[in-house]
Design a protein around this motif. Structure first.
Motif, mmCIF file in Angstrom:
data_model
loop_
_atom_site.group_PDB
_atom_site.id
_atom_site.type_symbol
_atom_site.label_atom_id
_atom_site.label_comp_id
_atom_site.label_asym_id
_atom_site.label_seq_id
_atom_site.Cartn_x
_atom_site.Cartn_y
_atom_site.Cartn_z
ATOM 1 N N VAL A 193 0.850 -1.187 0.000
ATOM 2 C CA VAL A 193 0.000 0.000 0.000
ATOM 3 C C VAL A 193 0.890 1.243 0.000
ATOM 4 O O VAL A 193 1.784 1.378 0.842
ATOM 5 C CB VAL A 193 -0.936 0.022 1.229
ATOM 6 C CG1 VAL A 193 -1.767 1.308 1.254
ATOM 7 C CG2 VAL A 193 -1.853 -1.198 1.233
ATOM 8 N N VAL A 194 0.645 2.150 -0.953
ATOM 9 C CA VAL A 194 1.377 3.413 -1.038
ATOM 10 C C VAL A 194 0.339 4.529 -1.096
ATOM 11 O O VAL A 194 -0.520 4.542 -1.970
ATOM 12 C CB VAL A 194 2.287 3.467 -2.276
ATOM 13 C CG1 VAL A 194 3.070 4.779 -2.307
ATOM 14 C CG2 VAL A 194 3.241 2.275 -2.303
ATOM 15 N N VAL A 195 0.411 5.468 -0.138
ATOM 16 C CA VAL A 195 -0.617 6.499 0.013
ATOM 17 C C VAL A 195 0.006 7.889 0.030
ATOM 18 O O VAL A 195 0.899 8.165 0.847
ATOM 19 C CB VAL A 195 -1.420 6.290 1.320
ATOM 20 C CG1 VAL A 195 -2.486 7.384 1.470
ATOM 21 C CG2 VAL A 195 -2.069 4.916 1.348
ATOM 22 N N VAL A 196 -0.453 8.767 -0.865
ATOM 23 C CA VAL A 196 -0.124 10.192 -0.814
ATOM 24 C C VAL A 196 -1.182 10.881 0.029
ATOM 25 O O VAL A 196 -2.387 10.661 -0.162
ATOM 26 C CB VAL A 196 -0.088 10.802 -2.231
ATOM 27 C CG1 VAL A 196 -0.164 12.325 -2.174
ATOM 28 C CG2 VAL A 196 1.175 10.376 -2.961
ATOM 29 N N THR A 197 -0.757 11.737 0.964
ATOM 30 C CA THR A 197 -1.724 12.386 1.846
ATOM 31 C C THR A 197 -1.178 13.691 2.421
ATOM 32 O O THR A 197 0.035 13.863 2.563
ATOM 33 C CB THR A 197 -2.117 11.443 2.995
ATOM 34 O OG1 THR A 197 -3.130 12.071 3.799
ATOM 35 C CG2 THR A 197 -0.919 11.112 3.876
ATOM 36 N N HIS A 198 -2.112 14.600 2.749
ATOM 37 C CA HIS A 198 -1.790 15.798 3.541
ATOM 38 C C HIS A 198 -2.157 15.594 5.010
ATOM 39 O O HIS A 198 -1.836 16.436 5.845
ATOM 40 C CB HIS A 198 -2.586 16.998 3.015
ATOM 41 C CG HIS A 198 -2.033 17.608 1.771
ATOM 42 N ND1 HIS A 198 -2.562 17.373 0.517
ATOM 43 C CD2 HIS A 198 -0.993 18.447 1.587
ATOM 44 C CE1 HIS A 198 -1.878 18.055 -0.386
ATOM 45 N NE2 HIS A 198 -0.923 18.707 0.227
ATOM 46 N N ASP A 199 -2.834 14.500 5.300
ATOM 47 C CA ASP A 199 -3.437 14.275 6.615
ATOM 48 C C ASP A 199 -2.461 13.499 7.506
ATOM 49 O O ASP A 199 -2.075 12.368 7.183
ATOM 50 C CB ASP A 199 -4.734 13.484 6.426
ATOM 51 C CG ASP A 199 -5.558 13.365 7.699
ATOM 52 O OD1 ASP A 199 -4.972 13.344 8.789
ATOM 53 O OD2 ASP A 199 -6.798 13.261 7.584
ATOM 54 N N ASP A 200 -2.085 14.087 8.637
ATOM 55 C CA ASP A 200 -1.142 13.418 9.542
ATOM 56 C C ASP A 200 -1.704 12.106 10.073
ATOM 57 O O ASP A 200 -0.954 11.155 10.323
ATOM 58 C CB ASP A 200 -0.794 14.336 10.722
ATOM 59 C CG ASP A 200 0.179 15.439 10.341
ATOM 60 O OD1 ASP A 200 0.870 15.283 9.308
ATOM 61 O OD2 ASP A 200 0.237 16.453 11.060
ATOM 62 N N ARG A 201 -3.020 12.043 10.278
ATOM 63 C CA ARG A 201 -3.640 10.795 10.754
ATOM 64 C C ARG A 201 -3.426 9.680 9.738
ATOM 65 O O ARG A 201 -3.124 8.546 10.094
ATOM 66 C CB ARG A 201 -5.129 11.034 10.994
ATOM 67 C CG ARG A 201 -5.903 9.793 11.412
ATOM 68 C CD ARG A 201 -7.389 10.105 11.518
ATOM 69 N NE ARG A 201 -8.173 8.910 11.823
ATOM 70 C CZ ARG A 201 -9.509 8.891 11.833
ATOM 71 N NH1 ARG A 201 -10.197 10.003 11.572
ATOM 72 N NH2 ARG A 201 -10.156 7.779 12.110
ATOM 73 N N VAL A 202 -3.584 10.007 8.459
ATOM 74 C CA VAL A 202 -3.377 9.021 7.397
ATOM 75 C C VAL A 202 -1.901 8.674 7.277
ATOM 76 O O VAL A 202 -1.528 7.505 7.147
ATOM 77 C CB VAL A 202 -3.932 9.557 6.061
ATOM 78 C CG1 VAL A 202 -3.685 8.556 4.939
ATOM 79 C CG2 VAL A 202 -5.421 9.861 6.181
ATOM 80 N N ALA A 203 -1.046 9.684 7.337
ATOM 81 C CA ALA A 203 0.396 9.461 7.188
ATOM 82 C C ALA A 203 0.945 8.553 8.281
ATOM 83 O O ALA A 203 1.876 7.776 8.053
ATOM 84 C CB ALA A 203 1.139 10.791 7.197
ATOM 85 N N ALA A 204 0.349 8.637 9.477
ATOM 86 C CA ALA A 204 0.833 7.833 10.606
ATOM 87 C C ALA A 204 0.554 6.350 10.436
ATOM 88 O O ALA A 204 1.114 5.518 11.158
ATOM 89 C CB ALA A 204 0.202 8.333 11.901
ATOM 90 N N GLU A 205 -0.295 5.979 9.462
ATOM 91 C CA GLU A 205 -0.629 4.578 9.246
ATOM 92 C C GLU A 205 0.535 3.785 8.648
ATOM 93 O O GLU A 205 0.590 2.569 8.781
ATOM 94 C CB GLU A 205 -1.836 4.469 8.304
ATOM 95 C CG GLU A 205 -3.143 4.958 8.894
ATOM 96 C CD GLU A 205 -3.735 3.969 9.879
ATOM 97 O OE1 GLU A 205 -3.716 2.756 9.591
ATOM 98 O OE2 GLU A 205 -4.211 4.409 10.934
ATOM 99 N N GLY A 206 1.429 4.449 7.956
ATOM 100 C CA GLY A 206 2.467 3.746 7.212
ATOM 101 C C GLY A 206 3.544 3.129 8.080
ATOM 102 O O GLY A 206 3.847 3.617 9.179
ATOM 103 N N HIS A 207 4.142 2.058 7.580
ATOM 104 C CA HIS A 207 5.345 1.507 8.213
ATOM 105 C C HIS A 207 6.515 2.471 8.033
ATOM 106 O O HIS A 207 7.451 2.481 8.812
ATOM 107 C CB HIS A 207 5.734 0.169 7.553
ATOM 108 C CG HIS A 207 4.660 -0.861 7.578
ATOM 109 N ND1 HIS A 207 4.541 -1.834 6.604
ATOM 110 C CD2 HIS A 207 3.652 -1.081 8.450
ATOM 111 C CE1 HIS A 207 3.514 -2.610 6.885
ATOM 112 N NE2 HIS A 207 2.960 -2.181 7.990
#
Length: 220
Positions: A193-207
């Motif tokens: 899974v590769v996600v571009v985001t401005h949202d810190d909540r979303v960004a924190a999901e990544g390994h």
């Protein structure tokens, strides 16, 4: 799984725009990576290059060991259709087609014959909890449901990686949580899974978190 070496992408907008500058990075099988950075920094360009939606100007990009730089669009499209799925901020669901038909559209360029696509599409909808809306018009769905259908379309053909560009940008907090839980579940099952985001909540999901500034990719 994916390996970029000195990959660059420049656009001509009356003057050169260096959207990606000599990026060197790897994405491992089953990894969850988030990409952040200011608007216009090159995040979406990086996602498009990695997803084979755009071709770099130079460098090397290998997908499972296969060099893709210099390949024609037909061969690039074949790799893309077999291995990758895509989710965008705008849901891009077609009105006038049912929910299940929209999911099937994501498999048109994959290796699966038409006779099995409906079964796979129904399985994908069941996985996201929307099998009961299979024959609904997407215009009757809520925003959160539409994005879940978009994810089903992206993963219905059983790709090895899914690329998401601001997948929660049009969603409220509750629906954001639902979509993040779904992406987490898909990743736990082995999907990259590769996600571009401005949202810190979303960004924190990544390994792992990458940050792009002025076309330069760094790791946080």
């Amino acid at each position: 799984m994916l390996e970029l070496t000195d990959v660059s992408r420049t656009y001509d907008d009356g003057h050169p725009v260096h959207a990606l500058r000599r990026a060197t990075l790897r994405f491992a099988e089953g990894e969850y990576v988030t990409i952040t950075g200011p608007s216009g920094s090159g995040k979406s360009t990086l996602l498009n290059v990695v997803g084979l939606l755009d071709a770099p100007d130079g460098g090397s990009y290998r997908v499972r060991g296969v060099e893709t730089v210099g390949l024609g669009e037909r061969l690039r499209g074949g790799i893309r259709g077999q291995l990758f799925g895509f989710v965008f901020q705008a849901f891009h669901l077609l009105p006038g087609r049912t929910t299940v038909e929209n999911v099937e559209l994501g498999m048109l360029y994959g290796p699966h014959p038409r006779r099995v696509r409906r079964r796979m599409a129904m399985a994908a909808l069941d996985r996201i909890g929307l099998a009961h809306r299979a024959h609904a018009d997407p215009r009757t769905l809520s925003g959160g449901e539409r994005q879940r259908v978009a994810i089903a379309r992206a993963v219905g053909g059983r790709p090895r990686a899914v690329f998401c560009d601001e997948p929660t940008g049009n969603l409220d907090s509750a629906n954001t949580g639902t979509v993040l839980a779904l992406l987490r579940e898909l990743n736990a099952a082995g999907l990259t899974v590769v996600v571009v985001t401005h949202d810190d909540r979303v960004a924190a999901e990544g390994h792992r978190r990458l940050r792009v500034v002025d076309g330069i990719v760094g790791e946080e």
